[in-house]
Design a protein around this motif. Structure first.
Motif, mmCIF file in Angstrom:
data_model
loop_
_atom_site.group_PDB
_atom_site.id
_atom_site.type_symbol
_atom_site.label_atom_id
_atom_site.label_comp_id
_atom_site.label_asym_id
_atom_site.label_seq_id
_atom_site.Cartn_x
_atom_site.Cartn_y
_atom_site.Cartn_z
ATOM 1 N N ASN A 337 0.827 -1.205 0.000
ATOM 2 C CA ASN A 337 0.000 0.000 0.000
ATOM 3 C C ASN A 337 0.864 1.259 0.000
ATOM 4 O O ASN A 337 0.640 2.200 0.749
ATOM 5 C CB ASN A 337 -0.945 0.003 1.213
ATOM 6 N N ARG A 338 1.858 1.243 -0.876
ATOM 7 C CA ARG A 338 2.831 2.342 -0.919
ATOM 8 C C ARG A 338 2.989 2.834 -2.349
ATOM 9 O O ARG A 338 3.194 2.034 -3.272
ATOM 10 C CB ARG A 338 4.195 1.843 -0.401
ATOM 11 N N THR A 339 2.909 4.144 -2.518
ATOM 12 C CA THR A 339 3.128 4.762 -3.826
ATOM 13 C C THR A 339 4.579 5.220 -3.911
ATOM 14 O O THR A 339 5.069 5.909 -3.001
ATOM 15 C CB THR A 339 2.198 5.960 -4.030
ATOM 16 N N ILE A 340 5.260 4.843 -4.979
ATOM 17 C CA ILE A 340 6.681 5.164 -5.133
ATOM 18 C C ILE A 340 6.876 5.997 -6.386
ATOM 19 O O ILE A 340 5.979 6.090 -7.241
ATOM 20 C CB ILE A 340 7.537 3.886 -5.199
ATOM 21 N N PRO A 341 8.032 6.637 -6.551
ATOM 22 C CA PRO A 341 8.289 7.466 -7.739
ATOM 23 C C PRO A 341 8.241 6.637 -9.016
ATOM 24 O O PRO A 341 8.507 5.432 -9.035
ATOM 25 C CB PRO A 341 9.690 8.021 -7.491
ATOM 26 N N ASP A 342 7.900 7.303 -10.103
ATOM 27 C CA ASP A 342 7.804 6.630 -11.403
ATOM 28 C C ASP A 342 9.167 6.177 -11.914
ATOM 29 O O ASP A 342 9.241 5.357 -12.835
ATOM 30 C CB ASP A 342 7.169 7.577 -12.425
ATOM 31 N N SER A 343 10.240 6.703 -11.338
ATOM 32 C CA SER A 343 11.588 6.347 -11.803
ATOM 33 C C SER A 343 11.926 4.895 -11.554
ATOM 34 O O SER A 343 12.857 4.348 -12.152
ATOM 35 C CB SER A 343 12.627 7.237 -11.111
ATOM 36 N N GLY A 344 11.185 4.244 -10.650
ATOM 37 C CA GLY A 344 11.471 2.846 -10.345
ATOM 38 C C GLY A 344 12.681 2.657 -9.452
ATOM 39 O O GLY A 344 13.217 1.553 -9.359
ATOM 40 N N PHE A 345 13.078 3.705 -8.750
ATOM 41 C CA PHE A 345 14.224 3.617 -7.842
ATOM 42 C C PHE A 345 13.804 4.142 -6.480
ATOM 43 O O PHE A 345 13.281 5.253 -6.351
ATOM 44 C CB PHE A 345 15.405 4.426 -8.368
ATOM 45 N N VAL A 346 14.013 3.330 -5.437
ATOM 46 C CA VAL A 346 13.662 3.695 -4.066
ATOM 47 C C VAL A 346 14.918 3.611 -3.217
ATOM 48 O O VAL A 346 15.662 2.619 -3.293
ATOM 49 C CB VAL A 346 12.572 2.750 -3.502
ATOM 50 N N ALA A 347 15.156 4.641 -2.404
ATOM 51 C CA ALA A 347 16.338 4.626 -1.536
ATOM 52 C C ALA A 347 16.062 5.463 -0.298
ATOM 53 O O ALA A 347 15.499 6.559 -0.393
ATOM 54 C CB ALA A 347 17.561 5.148 -2.279
ATOM 55 N N TYR A 348 16.448 4.909 0.867
ATOM 56 C CA TYR A 348 16.387 5.627 2.136
ATOM 57 C C TYR A 348 17.765 5.505 2.765
ATOM 58 O O TYR A 348 18.340 4.412 2.813
ATOM 59 C CB TYR A 348 15.326 5.032 3.059
#
Length: 677
Positions: A337-348
């Protein structure tokens, strides 16, 4: 583990400098004529007479063919010896039996026994891989008469590997150094489950010729790289595998479709990477009383410390990162149930630098007992946080500390009392108090230990709005307060022990979903009772049993198995002079409970109250043996996964969480070999 040239050069420079410094003398004092004396020190640091062998007929030095080695843990005065036992595999395996991972060694681990984080002051908030780490608390400072080396190699199913190397030696009686390295890699039984750990540690221990000045140096680094798969998309498909290999099932994170299991791959495309580097330097100068021992016509000088000035410097650089380079927005929305950027890259990403200077004074009431002292000090902690690659924030802490220890010379009493109070800064108002008293009731009666601990601590920094890790409801959470009362009774003569802990928790911090934090304001209690016993069934057969019983009161956000037990029935003995053998059956079982789910994005297990885990007992066969300095371990684990409905097939795994199955039939073969140079 990537080690830079500057790090290697720094370690070599420190080692070389201390090596030159050590050439100026050793532990042996000098007599009035300026010649080296026959006085050395025992394990407590007290002077004892050395056998100089000045007779006309000299006997052979027994140390030429043997070794005297002992160690103490950092910040402890108790000497310990090397453990050569073979009956318990988990004394050498980094993951204890009371822990479970996500089904693969090296992945995020959690204790099945209630063990809350009880430490005042700053905490970044990342503890998923703590059990695999090198720390100051588990650092050993050695003393040895001969160079000592230990090599270990463990090979498991699916190309699981564990490599361990240790070398320690004394360049002089008053200067020891040790090097330790551990590497592990587990490709895992599921897709996107590979986990790799690199741990390196270097220590030195020096004391000057006149015994007034001493220094301990500890350098260690930890790197945990663990891929995250988010669990299986459909656990029901485990019952319809074509090749009896869960690797063919799709997971919620990671690259879908065809994937390869590579035992040499330590790269994390989707998962967590935690890094830590620490330099700990403690130096002290003693003021005390000089004395001498007269033997025949020779006088030997002795020094008794009575007052000490101590400085401890600690530098820690750490980074914590979750990244997903192939993120699928549809699966993130469907499963998390998480919306992420369209770039397809997630980083914290959070980074921290911690520099702490601690200044203390110590007094030794009894000149003949270095294990009795009173300590008082003050410390300044400077913290620098960097979030993502742009924003920075500095903090500081000032805290006072005090400590009293007394391990009496007759070994009857062992008392420890210590406390910390944070006076100013980020964690002002935090405190910790700890008291433990241990008493020898008699050689036949054993030991009684009682204690108390109270910790008032600020929530970890991951709950701060500045942290880049995705917590949806950050707020001004209150300080957590934890009280622990504990007691234990141990009877080594009869081979049994019983202990109990009582916890009172208020403002308890926890998670109840992948991105949602909560605080339980209502006070709740946890009671934990543990018992261990060795039963001698016959001359060669022994039964080892360990039982943990735990219970909560009220309705706290804590789910625990009521019962956890491990039992080993072993055929043991010394055969053919040099062969020591322990072989048999090992069972681990815990009662059904609502096991925590897991958030791969935060590296946190979180509370859930809907799904109950009911597992079969874990069943393992083992063959452990020792021949002189060589130790071998052969294990066939998870025999409980036998699925009789499919014939003789091991395809019915236990579960560690609702979406994470444990491994099925698993073999491990390991060797531990030590050398005396």
């Amino acid at each position: 583990m990537r080690v830079t040239k500057s790090q290697v050069l720094w370690v070599l420079m420190v080692f070389s400098g201390l090596h030159v410094f050590a050439q100026t003398g050793n532990f042996r004092t000098r007599n009035t004529s300026g010649q080296q004396s026959g006085i050395t020190t025992d394990a407590q640091g007290r002077p004892i007479r050395r056998n100089t062998g000045n007779d006309s007929l000299k006997t052979r030095n027994s140390l030429a063919d043997s070794i005297t080695i002992f160690y103490r843990y950092y910040d402890s005065t108790r000497p310990r010896t090397i453990d050569s036992s073979i009956n318990d595999f988990y004394t050498r395996f980094p993951l204890p039996y009371r822990y479970h991972s996500l089904g693969n060694y090296g992945t995020a681990a959690q204790s099945l026994v209630f063990e809350p984080f009880m430490k005042a002051g700053f905490d970044a908030g990342f503890h998923a891989y703590d059990i695999y780490r090198f720390t100051p608390e588990n650092t050993r400072l050695y003393q040895t008469t001969r160079p000592y080396t230990e090599l270990a190699y463990l090979l498991g199913s699916k190309a699981e590997q564990l490599i361990n190397f240790l070398h320690t030696q004394n360049k002089k009686d008053n200067f020891n150094f040790s090097i330790e390295y551990r590497f592990s890699n587990g490709p895992g039984a599921l897709k996107n489950q590979n986990a790799s750990h690199n741990n390196f540690r270097f220590t030195t221990n020096y004391r000057s010729l006149n015994r007034k000045y001493g220094v301990n140096l500890i350098y260690y680094s930890n790197k945990a790289a663990s891929s995250e798969n988010g669990g299986l998309q459909d656990v029901k498909l485990l019952d319809s595998l074509r090749l009896n290999d869960p690797f063919e099932l799709e997971t919620r994170l990671g690259r879908p479709g065809v994937a390869r299991r590579n035992p040499f791959n330590t790269t994390v495309t989707t998962g967590n990477t935690y890094k830590e580097t620490t330099v700990l330097l403690r130096q002290y100068y003693d003021f005390g009383k000089k004395d001498s021992i007269i033997t025949d016509s020779t006088a030997y000088k002795i020094f008794y410390p009575r007052f000490r000035l101590e400085h401890t410097l600690r530098f820690t650089a750490s980074s914590y990162q979750f990244s997903d380079q192939i993120a699928d927005s549809l699966r993130y929305l469907q499963y998390f149930n998480r919306t992420i950027p369209d770039s397809g890259f997630v980083a914290y990403w959070d980074r921290w630098t911690d520099i702490t200077n601690q200044f203390s004074v110590l007094t030794f009431p009894d000149k003949n007992n270095q294990s009795q002292f009173i300590k008082a000090g003050i410390a300044l902690q400077n913290l620098s946080g960097k979030f993502d690659s742009t924003f920075k924030k500095n903090h500081y802490n000032i805290y006072a500390l005090g400590e009293y220890r007394n391990r009496t010379r007759n070994q009857v009493w062992d008392i420890e009392a210590r406390g910390e109070l944070y006076l100013n800064g980020l964690n002002a108002g935090d405190y910790e108090a700890f008291v433990s008293m241990k008493r020898l009731l008699g050689k036949k009666a054993g030991y009684l230990n009682i204690g108390f601990q109270n910790v008032n601590r600020s929530p970890s920094y991951i709950f701060n709005p500045l942290s880049r890790f995705p917590i949806d409801n950050r707020a001004n959470f209150n300080k957590e307060n934890s009280i622990r009362l504990f007691a234990s009774y141990e009877n080594p003569r009869n081979g049994w022990m019983i202990s109990g802990s009582y916890y009172a928790m208020s403002n308890y911090m926890y998670f109840d979903s992948f991105f949602h934090a909560k605080q339980e304001a209502t006070l709740f209690n946890v009671v934990h009772i543990r018992a261990e016993k060795k039963f001698r069934l016959s001359r060669y057969w022994n039964w080892y049993t360990e039982v943990d019983v735990q219970q909560t009161t009220g309705q706290p956000p804590v789910n625990l198995p009521l019962l956890l037990t491990r039992n080993r029935i072993a055929f043991e003995g010394n055969f053919f002079t040099n062969l020591f053998l322990s072989t048999g059956l090992e069972l681990r079982y815990h009662t059904a409970y609502k096991a925590d789910a897991y958030s791969p994005f935060l590296g946190r297990y979180f509370y859930q109250n809907t799904q109950t885990i009911r597992n079969r007992p874990d069943i393992n066969l083992f063959l452990h043996f020792r021949i002189k300095s060589f130790k071998g371990f052969v294990r066939v684990e998870n025999l409980n996964s036998l699925n009789t409905s499919k014939g003789f097939e091991f395809s019915k795994p236990n579960f560690v969480s609702g979406l994470y199955p444990n491994t099925t039939l698993w073999t491990r073969v390991g060797i531990w070999w030590n050398f005396v140079n």
